[in-house]
Scaffold this active site. Structure first.
Site, PDB file in Angstrom:
ATOM      1  N   ASP A 108       0.735  -1.131   0.038  1.00 35.54           N
ATOM      2  CA  ASP A 108      -0.011  -0.118   0.122  1.00 35.54           C
ATOM      3  C   ASP A 108       0.901   1.228  -0.021  1.00 35.54           C
ATOM      4  OD1 ASP A 108       1.077  -0.050   2.613  1.00 35.54           O
ATOM      5  OD2 ASP A 108      -0.729  -0.856   3.641  1.00 35.54           O
ATOM      6  N   GLU A 164     -10.088  -1.758   4.692  1.00 35.21           N
ATOM      7  CA  GLU A 164     -10.699  -1.486   6.059  1.00 35.21           C
ATOM      8  C   GLU A 164     -11.850  -2.496   6.141  1.00 35.21           C
ATOM      9  OE1 GLU A 164      -9.276   0.096   8.271  1.00 35.21           O
ATOM     10  OE2 GLU A 164      -8.524   1.839   7.743  1.00 35.21           O
ATOM     11  N   HIS A 213      -8.028  -4.809   9.822  1.00 32.75           N
ATOM     12  CA  HIS A 213      -7.531  -4.276   8.221  1.00 32.75           C
ATOM     13  C   HIS A 213      -6.413  -5.053   7.752  1.00 32.75           C
ATOM     14  CE1 HIS A 213      -5.227  -0.568   9.696  1.00 32.75           C
ATOM     15  NE2 HIS A 213      -4.553  -1.551   9.529  1.00 32.75           N
TER      16      HIS A 213
END
Ligand code: PGA
Length: 241
Positions: A67, A141, A136
């Site tokens: 990410d 999430e 998460h």
């Protein structure tokens, strides 16, 4: 999901690093997805040390950052790509072209994310993940769609708050880009790393609670080759009932 518990953080670190080296020896072109965060720091240090000693090579492998935080300066040291660079890439022999990162400043985020999924291609051989206090995975999430690809996402307020430990300033990111649940759940092998007592509650919920998108980590219980690596503190509530 296979649950592995270790008596100490040192044993936890050594076991993960040893298995990781093994995976790279068996499949030198291993395609990996790797997180930043506080959890894997010691594992990355151990992989770096053994790479410097020539005990493991990443030369033919590829690494995708899990990410990236949005809304930060390009050189913010807390960005996922910089953290991975410092903690692992600087010490291993992975060619620059083998390190894939997400760029939240790209002017066409949708196309950039789609290209990331194209680069991921047939899927990851090995995904390493931390686990959020709310379950998460990456920036997926609670409530995230199972079939979502790499995309821009809003961070949950609790995730924003807990990200403060990654930064030396108060401009905490509210959004980011993340590899989607689809690629994580489709991976050949997934390792979830958890250590410390703060993770004990979510670990117990993940192992024993309901399976569903309200706790993304719980979805890995349906994965045929998912492993949860726990130190003693993170596994403490598994003994409670
Ligand atoms: P941590 O973060 O490794 O810093 O605990 C994990 C996560 O929130 O995904």
């Amino acid at each position: 999901m296979n649950v592995l518990r270790f008596d100490s953080e040192a044993a936890w670190t050594q076991a993960i690093a040893s298995l990781w080296r093994d995976r790279l020896r068996v499949k030198p072109d291993l395609k990996m997805c790797l997180p930043s965060g506080t959890t894997p720091v010691g594992v990355y240090a151990e992989m770096s040390r053994t790479a410097r000693e020539g005990l493991v090579s990443f030369k033919n492998s590829s690494v995708f950052a899990l990410d990236e935080f949005g809304g930060l300066a390009v050189d913010d040291p807390g960005r996922t790509s910089h953290t991975l660079q410092r903690q692992l890439m600087d010490s291993i022999d992975l060619p620059r072209s083998g390190f894939h990162v997400l760029d939240p400043d790209n002017e066409n985020i949708a196309a950039h994310c789609a290209a990331y999924d194209v680069a991921i291609g047939t899927g990851f051989d090995l995904v390493l993940l931390g686990i959020g206090l709310n379950g998460h995975l990456g920036m997926n999430e609670p409530g995230s769609a199972l079939d979502r690809g790499t995309s821009r996402v809003e961070l949950h307020p609790s995730t924003v708050q807990s990200s403060a430990r990654y930064f030396t300033h108060h401009n905490l990111p509210q959004w980011g880009l993340t590899v989607g649940l689809k690629s994580l759940l489709d991976a050949s092998e997934v390792w979830v790393l958890a250590k410390g007592s703060a993770k004990a509650r979510i670990v117990a919920d993940t192992v024993r609670g309901d399976i569903g998108p309200s706790n993304p980590a719980s979805l890995l219980r349906r994965h045929p080759n998912a492993w949860l690596f726990l130190d003693d503190a993170a596994g403490a509530l598994l003994d409670a009932r």
